[in-house]
Design an enzyme around this catalytic site. Sequence first.
Site, PDB file in Angstrom:
ATOM      1  N   LYS A  38       0.805  -1.120   0.094  1.00 14.80           N
ATOM      2  CA  LYS A  38      -0.062   0.108   0.024  1.00 14.80           C
ATOM      3  C   LYS A  38       0.834   1.154  -0.067  1.00 14.80           C
ATOM      4  O   LYS A  38       0.330   2.519  -0.373  1.00 14.80           O
ATOM      5  CB  LYS A  38      -0.958   0.121   1.332  1.00 14.80           C
ATOM      6  N   GLY A  39       2.209   1.114   0.249  1.00 18.31           N
ATOM      7  CA  GLY A  39       3.192   2.288   0.519  1.00 18.31           C
ATOM      8  C   GLY A  39       3.290   3.152  -0.359  1.00 18.31           C
ATOM      9  O   GLY A  39       3.357   4.602  -0.292  1.00 18.31           O
ATOM     10  N   GLU A  65       7.519   2.340  -6.407  1.00 19.86           N
ATOM     11  CA  GLU A  65       7.444   1.802  -4.991  1.00 19.86           C
ATOM     12  C   GLU A  65       8.111   2.999  -3.893  1.00 19.86           C
ATOM     13  O   GLU A  65       8.835   3.797  -4.249  1.00 19.86           O
ATOM     14  CB  GLU A  65       8.766   0.770  -4.850  1.00 19.86           C
ATOM     15  N   ASP A  66       7.534   2.883  -2.545  1.00 21.48           N
ATOM     16  CA  ASP A  66       7.760   3.941  -1.499  1.00 21.48           C
ATOM     17  C   ASP A  66       9.389   4.017  -1.310  1.00 21.48           C
ATOM     18  O   ASP A  66       9.909   4.921  -1.220  1.00 21.48           O
ATOM     19  CB  ASP A  66       7.099   3.714  -0.288  1.00 21.48           C
ATOM     20  N   LYS A  89      17.441   2.890   0.773  1.00 25.84           N
ATOM     21  CA  LYS A  89      18.436   2.769   1.884  1.00 25.84           C
ATOM     22  C   LYS A  89      19.534   1.919   1.369  1.00 25.84           C
ATOM     23  O   LYS A  89      19.458   0.726   1.685  1.00 25.84           O
ATOM     24  CB  LYS A  89      17.612   2.362   2.922  1.00 25.84           C
ATOM     25  N   PHE A 108      14.215   4.194  10.068  1.00 30.14           N
ATOM     26  CA  PHE A 108      12.937   3.883  10.066  1.00 30.14           C
ATOM     27  C   PHE A 108      11.951   4.909   9.812  1.00 30.14           C
ATOM     28  O   PHE A 108      11.834   5.711  10.751  1.00 30.14           O
ATOM     29  CB  PHE A 108      12.369   2.713  10.929  1.00 30.14           C
ATOM     30  N   VAL A 109      11.565   4.895   8.773  1.00 30.75           N
ATOM     31  CA  VAL A 109      10.518   6.251   8.205  1.00 30.75           C
ATOM     32  C   VAL A 109       9.232   5.768   8.006  1.00 30.75           C
ATOM     33  O   VAL A 109       8.657   4.817   7.797  1.00 30.75           O
ATOM     34  CB  VAL A 109      11.194   6.780   7.108  1.00 30.75           C
ATOM     35  N   ASP A 126       4.506   2.985   6.524  1.00 28.54           N
ATOM     36  CA  ASP A 126       3.680   2.684   8.074  1.00 28.54           C
ATOM     37  C   ASP A 126       4.680   2.112   8.893  1.00 28.54           C
ATOM     38  O   ASP A 126       5.895   1.696   8.720  1.00 28.54           O
ATOM     39  CB  ASP A 126       2.639   1.639   7.556  1.00 28.54           C
ATOM     40  N   ARG A 135       0.454   6.269   7.772  1.00 30.72           N
ATOM     41  CA  ARG A 135       0.585   6.302   6.346  1.00 30.72           C
ATOM     42  C   ARG A 135       0.132   7.686   5.780  1.00 30.72           C
ATOM     43  O   ARG A 135       0.628   8.104   4.612  1.00 30.72           O
ATOM     44  CB  ARG A 135      -0.258   5.145   5.401  1.00 30.72           C
TER      45      ARG A 135
HETATM   46  P1  IMP Z   1      12.533  -4.410   0.903  1.00 28.09           P
HETATM   47  O1  IMP Z   1      13.327  -4.547   2.221  1.00 28.09           O
HETATM   48  O2  IMP Z   1      13.405  -3.622  -0.176  1.00 28.09           O
HETATM   49  O3  IMP Z   1      12.025  -5.551   0.349  1.00 28.09           O
HETATM   50  O4  IMP Z   1      11.468  -3.558   1.244  1.00 28.09           O
HETATM   51  C1  IMP Z   1      10.257  -3.968   1.709  1.00 28.09           C
HETATM   52  C2  IMP Z   1       9.123  -3.114   2.215  1.00 28.09           C
HETATM   53  O5  IMP Z   1       9.647  -2.680   3.366  1.00 28.09           O
HETATM   54  C3  IMP Z   1       9.045  -1.829   1.522  1.00 28.09           C
HETATM   55  O6  IMP Z   1       8.149  -1.931   0.321  1.00 28.09           O
HETATM   56  C4  IMP Z   1       8.554  -0.782   2.492  1.00 28.09           C
HETATM   57  O7  IMP Z   1       7.068  -0.645   2.259  1.00 28.09           O
HETATM   58  C5  IMP Z   1       8.947  -1.440   3.659  1.00 28.09           C
HETATM   59  N1  IMP Z   1       9.947  -0.660   4.438  1.00 28.09           N
HETATM   60  C6  IMP Z   1      11.457  -0.651   4.142  1.00 28.09           C
HETATM   61  N2  IMP Z   1      11.622   0.139   5.179  1.00 28.09           N
HETATM   62  C7  IMP Z   1      10.892   0.864   5.665  1.00 28.09           C
HETATM   63  C8  IMP Z   1      10.812   1.983   6.402  1.00 28.09           C
HETATM   64  O8  IMP Z   1      11.825   2.696   6.982  1.00 28.09           O
HETATM   65  N3  IMP Z   1       9.572   2.268   6.924  1.00 28.09           N
HETATM   66  C9  IMP Z   1       8.326   1.918   6.428  1.00 28.09           C
HETATM   67  N4  IMP Z   1       8.467   0.813   5.580  1.00 28.09           N
HETATM   68  C10 IMP Z   1       9.453   0.579   5.263  1.00 28.09           C
HETATM   69 MG    MG Z   2       6.101  -1.403   0.729  1.00 28.13          MG
END
Ligand code: IMP
Ligand code: MG
Length: 206
Positions: A70-71, A126-127, A158, A179-180, A186, A192
């Site tokens: 949803k992000g 993607e967020d 990141k 962590f944002v 979220d 959100r």
């Molecule tokens: P991935 O670790 O790159 O697979 O990211 C997975 C998901 O984790 C992302 O789509 C974000 O929604 C979530 N995510 C990663 N870091 C953060 C954060 O700092 N805040 C909120 N959601 C996060």
């Molecule tokens: Mg996400």
Amino acid sequence: MPCNKYPRFTQGACRAAQRSSDTRCMATHNYQGLEVLYTRQQIAERVAEMGAQITHDVNGEKLVMVGILKGAAPFLADLSRAIQADATFDFVATSSYGQGQRSSGAVKLIKDLDESIEGKNVLVVEDILDTGLTLSYLRKLFMQQNPKSLRIAVLLDKPSRRIEKIEADYVGFSIPNLFVIGYGMDYAERYRNLPDICVMTLDHPE
Ligand code: IMP
Ligand code: MG
């Protein structure tokens, strides 16, 4: 420029944190006492720049924007309006972080694309690109459909957290390991709808 509070900040993130007092928010903290990392104004300016770049790269062709629920919803809504192209939307959903700040590590598709992307120009939206597990998984899945092109736009990156080798084609802001929350992102499904991107600290009262 070093940042006293977050010594490992990139210059952009550090400047953004310091400039946040210039905005309508008028404080480095929002009404919930959360620390603002990027204000709504800074986000809007950067999204406009990204939209102009993507408009240029799309070069008059059609585009399918695929948001990861949803992000990515607020980012996709704003980015799409900054892109001048004949664009359609689709959405997928994957397994998420669950109840907290830690990822389970496993990625599972919860909602697939509605339409085939075969032969189309795809922009995955993607967020945040964190470990890279989600986007690596999705990119592999989408490439099986033979799109004409596949690019990735993320609002936040990141890089220090990366597990899978993957880079986005368009990055709003590169940030350290914080962590944002807010602007779609979220903590246990909350926050959100914050208009600014804020830092979630473990000692923040829930
Ligand atoms: P991935 O670790 O790159 O697979 O990211 C997975 C998901 O984790 C992302 O789509 C974000 O929604 C979530 N995510 C990663 N870091 C953060 C954060 O700092 N805040 C909120 N959601 C996060
Ligand atoms: Mg996400």
